[in-house]
Design a protein around this motif. Structure first.
Motif, PDB file in Angstrom:
ATOM      1  N   LYS A  24       0.830  -1.210   0.000  1.00  0.00           N
ATOM      2  CA  LYS A  24       0.000   0.000   0.000  1.00  0.00           C
ATOM      3  C   LYS A  24       0.860   1.255   0.000  1.00  0.00           C
ATOM      4  O   LYS A  24       0.543   2.234  -0.678  1.00  0.00           O
ATOM      5  N   ALA A  25       1.942   1.241   0.758  1.00  0.00           N
ATOM      6  CA  ALA A  25       2.833   2.400   0.811  1.00  0.00           C
ATOM      7  C   ALA A  25       3.500   2.643  -0.542  1.00  0.00           C
ATOM      8  O   ALA A  25       3.618   3.789  -0.989  1.00  0.00           O
ATOM      9  N   GLN A  26       3.925   1.565  -1.211  1.00  0.00           N
ATOM     10  CA  GLN A  26       4.537   1.706  -2.540  1.00  0.00           C
ATOM     11  C   GLN A  26       3.527   2.269  -3.537  1.00  0.00           C
ATOM     12  O   GLN A  26       3.849   3.156  -4.330  1.00  0.00           O
ATOM     13  N   ALA A  27       2.299   1.753  -3.490  1.00  0.00           N
ATOM     14  CA  ALA A  27       1.250   2.242  -4.397  1.00  0.00           C
ATOM     15  C   ALA A  27       0.943   3.712  -4.102  1.00  0.00           C
ATOM     16  O   ALA A  27       0.790   4.516  -5.023  1.00  0.00           O
ATOM     17  N   ARG A  28       0.861   4.077  -2.831  1.00  0.00           N
ATOM     18  CA  ARG A  28       0.591   5.473  -2.463  1.00  0.00           C
ATOM     19  C   ARG A  28       1.740   6.363  -2.922  1.00  0.00           C
ATOM     20  O   ARG A  28       1.521   7.464  -3.423  1.00  0.00           O
ATOM     21  N   CYS A  29       2.957   5.900  -2.758  1.00  0.00           N
ATOM     22  CA  CYS A  29       4.121   6.664  -3.194  1.00  0.00           C
ATOM     23  C   CYS A  29       4.052   6.914  -4.702  1.00  0.00           C
ATOM     24  O   CYS A  29       4.299   8.031  -5.170  1.00  0.00           O
ATOM     25  N   ASN A  30       3.700   5.889  -5.452  1.00  0.00           N
ATOM     26  CA  ASN A  30       3.586   6.036  -6.900  1.00  0.00           C
ATOM     27  C   ASN A  30       2.466   7.020  -7.265  1.00  0.00           C
ATOM     28  O   ASN A  30       2.598   7.788  -8.210  1.00  0.00           O
ATOM     29  N   LYS A  31       1.383   6.993  -6.504  1.00  0.00           N
ATOM     30  CA  LYS A  31       0.291   7.939  -6.752  1.00  0.00           C
ATOM     31  C   LYS A  31       0.783   9.366  -6.482  1.00  0.00           C
ATOM     32  O   LYS A  31       0.522  10.273  -7.288  1.00  0.00           O
ATOM     33  N   LEU A  32       1.469   9.564  -5.366  1.00  0.00           N
ATOM     34  CA  LEU A  32       1.999  10.889  -5.052  1.00  0.00           C
ATOM     35  C   LEU A  32       2.989  11.354  -6.120  1.00  0.00           C
ATOM     36  O   LEU A  32       2.986  12.522  -6.518  1.00  0.00           O
ATOM     37  N   LEU A  33       3.819  10.430  -6.593  1.00  0.00           N
ATOM     38  CA  LEU A  33       4.755  10.759  -7.674  1.00  0.00           C
ATOM     39  C   LEU A  33       3.987  11.138  -8.935  1.00  0.00           C
ATOM     40  O   LEU A  33       4.341  12.096  -9.626  1.00  0.00           O
ATOM     41  N   GLY A  34       2.920  10.400  -9.222  1.00  0.00           N
ATOM     42  CA  GLY A  34       2.092  10.710 -10.384  1.00  0.00           C
ATOM     43  C   GLY A  34       1.442  12.079 -10.278  1.00  0.00           C
ATOM     44  O   GLY A  34       1.383  12.825 -11.264  1.00  0.00           O
ATOM     45  N   LEU A  35       0.988  12.426  -9.088  1.00  0.00           N
ATOM     46  CA  LEU A  35       0.383  13.752  -8.888  1.00  0.00           C
ATOM     47  C   LEU A  35       1.438  14.859  -9.052  1.00  0.00           C
ATOM     48  O   LEU A  35       1.166  15.911  -9.631  1.00  0.00           O
ATOM     49  N   TRP A  36       2.642  14.589  -8.545  1.00  0.00           N
ATOM     50  CA  TRP A  36       3.745  15.532  -8.698  1.00  0.00           C
ATOM     51  C   TRP A  36       4.073  15.722 -10.180  1.00  0.00           C
ATOM     52  O   TRP A  36       4.225  16.855 -10.653  1.00  0.00           O
ATOM     53  N   ALA A  37       4.163  14.619 -10.920  1.00  0.00           N
ATOM     54  CA  ALA A  37       4.465  14.693 -12.355  1.00  0.00           C
ATOM     55  C   ALA A  37       3.322  15.377 -13.112  1.00  0.00           C
ATOM     56  O   ALA A  37       3.572  16.174 -14.021  1.00  0.00           O
ATOM     57  N   ALA A  38       2.102  15.080 -12.742  1.00  0.00           N
ATOM     58  CA  ALA A  38       0.943  15.688 -13.398  1.00  0.00           C
ATOM     59  C   ALA A  38       0.998  17.207 -13.267  1.00  0.00           C
ATOM     60  O   ALA A  38       0.702  17.932 -14.223  1.00  0.00           O
ATOM     61  N   GLU A  39       1.389  17.664 -12.098  1.00  0.00           N
ATOM     62  CA  GLU A  39       1.505  19.113 -11.872  1.00  0.00           C
ATOM     63  C   GLU A  39       2.523  19.724 -12.835  1.00  0.00           C
ATOM     64  O   GLU A  39       2.292  20.792 -13.400  1.00  0.00           O
ATOM     65  N   ARG A  40       3.641  19.027 -13.054  1.00  0.00           N
ATOM     66  CA  ARG A  40       4.660  19.512 -13.973  1.00  0.00           C
ATOM     67  C   ARG A  40       4.196  19.486 -15.422  1.00  0.00           C
ATOM     68  O   ARG A  40       4.734  20.194 -16.252  1.00  0.00           O
ATOM     69  N   MET A  41       3.204  18.649 -15.706  1.00  0.00           N
ATOM     70  CA  MET A  41       2.648  18.577 -17.055  1.00  0.00           C
ATOM     71  C   MET A  41       1.468  19.532 -17.229  1.00  0.00           C
ATOM     72  O   MET A  41       0.844  19.565 -18.283  1.00  0.00           O
ATOM     73  N   GLY A  42       1.143  20.262 -16.181  1.00  0.00           N
ATOM     74  CA  GLY A  42       0.042  21.212 -16.258  1.00  0.00           C
ATOM     75  C   GLY A  42      -1.325  20.586 -16.053  1.00  0.00           C
ATOM     76  O   GLY A  42      -2.343  21.197 -16.392  1.00  0.00           O
ATOM     77  N   LEU A  43      -1.361  19.379 -15.516  1.00  0.00           N
ATOM     78  CA  LEU A  43      -2.632  18.705 -15.261  1.00  0.00           C
ATOM     79  C   LEU A  43      -3.105  19.016 -13.845  1.00  0.00           C
ATOM     80  O   LEU A  43      -2.293  19.170 -12.939  1.00  0.00           O
ATOM     81  N   SER A  44      -4.405  19.063 -13.664  1.00  0.00           N
ATOM     82  CA  SER A  44      -4.947  19.277 -12.323  1.00  0.00           C
ATOM     83  C   SER A  44      -6.287  18.561 -12.209  1.00  0.00           C
ATOM     84  O   SER A  44      -6.835  18.070 -13.205  1.00  0.00           O
ATOM     85  N   GLY A  45      -6.777  18.492 -10.988  1.00  0.00           N
ATOM     86  CA  GLY A  45      -8.082  17.895 -10.735  1.00  0.00           C
ATOM     87  C   GLY A  45      -8.183  16.444 -11.180  1.00  0.00           C
ATOM     88  O   GLY A  45      -7.285  15.635 -10.923  1.00  0.00           O
ATOM     89  N   ASP A  83      17.104  10.689 -12.578  1.00  0.00           N
ATOM     90  CA  ASP A  83      17.673  10.807 -11.230  1.00  0.00           C
ATOM     91  C   ASP A  83      16.837  11.729 -10.352  1.00  0.00           C
ATOM     92  O   ASP A  83      16.650  11.467  -9.156  1.00  0.00           O
ATOM     93  N   GLU A  84      16.330  12.809 -10.934  1.00  0.00           N
ATOM     94  CA  GLU A  84      15.461  13.709 -10.173  1.00  0.00           C
ATOM     95  C   GLU A  84      14.157  13.013  -9.781  1.00  0.00           C
ATOM     96  O   GLU A  84      13.646  13.213  -8.679  1.00  0.00           O
ATOM     97  N   ILE A  85      13.660  12.181 -10.670  1.00  0.00           N
ATOM     98  CA  ILE A  85      12.435  11.434 -10.382  1.00  0.00           C
ATOM     99  C   ILE A  85      12.690  10.409  -9.287  1.00  0.00           C
ATOM    100  O   ILE A  85      11.876  10.246  -8.373  1.00  0.00           O
ATOM    101  N   ARG A  86      13.817   9.721  -9.353  1.00  0.00           N
ATOM    102  CA  ARG A  86      14.185   8.772  -8.285  1.00  0.00           C
ATOM    103  C   ARG A  86      14.282   9.484  -6.938  1.00  0.00           C
ATOM    104  O   ARG A  86      13.809   8.978  -5.923  1.00  0.00           O
ATOM    105  N   ALA A  87      14.906  10.660  -6.940  1.00  0.00           N
ATOM    106  CA  ALA A  87      15.064  11.431  -5.698  1.00  0.00           C
ATOM    107  C   ALA A  87      13.694  11.861  -5.167  1.00  0.00           C
ATOM    108  O   ALA A  87      13.445  11.787  -3.956  1.00  0.00           O
ATOM    109  N   LYS A  88      12.819  12.284  -6.051  1.00  0.00           N
ATOM    110  CA  LYS A  88      11.483  12.702  -5.624  1.00  0.00           C
ATOM    111  C   LYS A  88      10.724  11.509  -5.054  1.00  0.00           C
ATOM    112  O   LYS A  88      10.047  11.622  -4.034  1.00  0.00           O
ATOM    113  N   ARG A  89      10.856  10.348  -5.698  1.00  0.00           N
ATOM    114  CA  ARG A  89      10.177   9.147  -5.206  1.00  0.00           C
ATOM    115  C   ARG A  89      10.709   8.771  -3.825  1.00  0.00           C
ATOM    116  O   ARG A  89       9.951   8.420  -2.931  1.00  0.00           O
ATOM    117  N   ALA A  90      12.006   8.864  -3.644  1.00  0.00           N
ATOM    118  CA  ALA A  90      12.611   8.569  -2.335  1.00  0.00           C
ATOM    119  C   ALA A  90      12.108   9.549  -1.279  1.00  0.00           C
ATOM    120  O   ALA A  90      11.900   9.170  -0.123  1.00  0.00           O
TER     121      ALA A  90
END
Length: 107
Positions: A24-45, A83-90
């Motif tokens: 569950k923690a790994q899945a949540r981490c991936n979701k948070l990473l996805g939300l972070w990436a979405a923000e950088r792509m200009g996606l919201s909601g 590497d930046e994505i790995r660091a953000k995931r960590a």
């Protein structure tokens, strides 16, 4: 049942619980990473939530985190390095673990 059997059952139950919490923690981490990436792509909601789900699903392609890193790197099209994505995931993993533990304690 003997005391040994009781201990063995308790250990197996704890192991299963710990594995479930880690998943569950790994899945949540991936979701948070996805939300972070979405923000950088200009996606919201809703679009950001949908994208985050694709990141969670990407983790089922192969063992480890590299499938997620590859997906997010490709989707960000050079805006952020792997590497930046790995660091953000960590950085996000302890946050995800804390969220899961708080939800488990509340539920």
């Amino acid at each position: 049942m003997t005391t040994f059997d009781d201990r063995e059952s308790a250990f197996e139950a704890k192991f299963a619980h710990d594995e479930e919490m880690q998943f569950k923690a790994q899945a949540r981490c991936n979701k948070l990473l996805g939300l972070w990436a979405a923000e950088r792509m200009g996606l919201s909601g809703e679009k950001a939530e949908e994208y985050a789900k694709t990141v969670v699903i990407a983790d089922f392609e192969e063992p480890g985190d590299e499938d997620v890193i590859r997906k997010v790197t490709a989707d960000l099209e050079g805006k952020v390095t792997s590497d930046e994505i790995r660091a953000k995931r960590a950085e996000l993993l302890p946050i995800a673990k804390e969220q899961i533990m708080n939800e488990a304690a509340a539920g």
